[in-house]
Design an enzyme around this catalytic site. Structure first.
Site, PDB file in Angstrom:
ATOM      1  N   LYS A  60     -77.970 -29.617  77.077  1.00 37.27           N
ATOM      2  CA  LYS A  60     -78.769 -29.930  75.890  1.00 37.27           C
ATOM      3  C   LYS A  60     -77.884 -30.591  74.829  1.00 37.27           C
ATOM      4  O   LYS A  60     -78.279 -31.561  74.186  1.00 37.27           O
ATOM      5  CB  LYS A  60     -79.410 -28.649  75.320  1.00 37.27           C
ATOM      6  N   GLN A  76     -81.372 -19.855  72.999  1.00 36.59           N
ATOM      7  CA  GLN A  76     -81.476 -19.848  74.455  1.00 36.59           C
ATOM      8  C   GLN A  76     -81.908 -18.456  74.936  1.00 36.59           C
ATOM      9  O   GLN A  76     -81.304 -17.451  74.573  1.00 36.59           O
ATOM     10  CB  GLN A  76     -80.113 -20.234  75.066  1.00 36.59           C
ATOM     11  N   ASP A  88     -88.663 -25.380  70.341  1.00 38.16           N
ATOM     12  CA  ASP A  88     -89.107 -24.820  71.626  1.00 38.16           C
ATOM     13  C   ASP A  88     -90.623 -24.586  71.628  1.00 38.16           C
ATOM     14  O   ASP A  88     -91.223 -24.391  72.686  1.00 38.16           O
ATOM     15  CB  ASP A  88     -88.406 -23.472  71.879  1.00 38.16           C
TER      16      ASP A  88
END
Ligand code: NAP
Length: 287
Positions: A55, A99, A122
């Protein structure tokens, strides 16, 4: 019946990443604004470390600023919440991604709810979940967003399609169903308690499999000509010790029945990061 077209997720993701990079350059030029994405990793889960590294590299390639926070596995919930608070306040951070999974001393729901919904790239914050469900303007979860783009690369207008989503997780299945409703599909969500799953999947003009069970969906479960989007990723170890990545769909069978299908790897996987970059650009542009 001809063999299915293979949907090239890698190429489609690269095109999207180039488009995002052009958007980033425009934002810099017109508003002197560089989008910043903060990625927070707690602990040393090897798979998560790879995702975070990928990422960060993709963020920089798109011309954005990447901030990485690697916290020890014994980080307290309070310390993580304090970091989220700081990132929420920073004007140079437009996207925040924590994460998952998190160590067990940390309540993931509490952490997600602490993220500023405008920076929730997200798309997991209840505000964004609610906006997506009510058809409003939301930051939508990256993997299902990528699946829609892949399906539309085959058929630009999905209106009226009978869509079946297998899986009802908050990360993939449920937002997938919402996005397909938004595309005017007739949506069925199947899960582990669904009766006669093959009969359900055989109705699907568009099948999205997000189960996590290697090669569970067989060729004869598919409607001939269907668009098949395979979200699953599992590593299978052969008796000779060699390993290979497979999806939820038995690809060799499905390719003989479907009209178009995503491979694993090289299908949905590359789209997730590309959509994360797109969400970060959107978050920065509306800051
Ligand atoms: P998850 O939270 O474990 O959800 C799996 C879903 O599948 C659940 O809703 C479960 O039903 C359903 N299910 C399990 N066994 C089933 C069966 N035999 N028949 C029908 N449904 C069944 O997984 P997830 O996070 O959604 O991820 C799904 C897969 O996608 C995993 O392989 C994951 O690695 C992959 N994934 C890939 C990406 C990517 O970027 N490519 C991103 C995210 C996830 P119940 O709700 O009834 O238990």
């Amino acid at each position: 019946m001809p063999r299915a077209a293979i949907i090239d997720g890698k190429a489609i993701a690269e095109a999207l990443r180039r488009e995002v990079a052009r958007g980033v350059a425009r934002l810099k030029r017109e508003r002197d604004l560089t989008p910043g994405l903060a990625v927070v990793l707690v602990g040393e889960d090897p798979a998560s470390q790879v995702y975070v590294r990928n990422k960060a590299a993709a963020t920089q390639q798109a011309g954005m600023i990447s901030l990485e926070y690697k916290l020890p596995a014994d980080t307290s919930e309070a310390a993580l919440l304090a970091l989220i608070g700081e990132l929420n306040r920073r004007a140079d951070v437009h996207g925040i991604l924590v994460q998952l999974p998190l160590p067990k001393q940390i309540d993931a729901a509490k952490v997600i709810e602490a993220i500023d919904p405008a920076k929730d790239v997200d798309g997991f914050h209840p505000i964004n979940v609610g906006r997506l469900a009510s058809g409003g303007k939301a930051l939508a979860p990256c993997t299902p967003t990528g699946c829609v783009i892949l399906a539309k690369s085959v058929q630009r207008d999905l209106t009226g399609l009978e869509a079946v989503v297998i899986g009802r997780s908050n990360i993939v299945g449920k937002p997938m169903a919402q996005l397909l409703l938004g595309e005017n599909c007739t949506v069925t969500i199947a899960h582990s308690r669904t009766r006669d799953l093959p009969a359900v999947t055989r109705r699907a003009d568009l099948l999205v499999a997000a189960v996590g069970k290697a090669e569970m969906i067989r060729g004869h479960w598919l409607k001939p000509g269907a668009i098949v989007i395979d979200v699953g990723i599992q590593r299978l170890i052969a008796p000779d010790g060699k390993s290979r990545l497979v999806g939820d769909v038995t690809f060799t069978e499905a390719v003989e029945v479907a009209g178009a299908i995503t491979p694993v790897p090289g299908g949905v996987g590359p789209m997730t990061i590309a959509c994360l970059l797109e969400n970060t650009l959107r978050a920065a542009a509306s800051a």
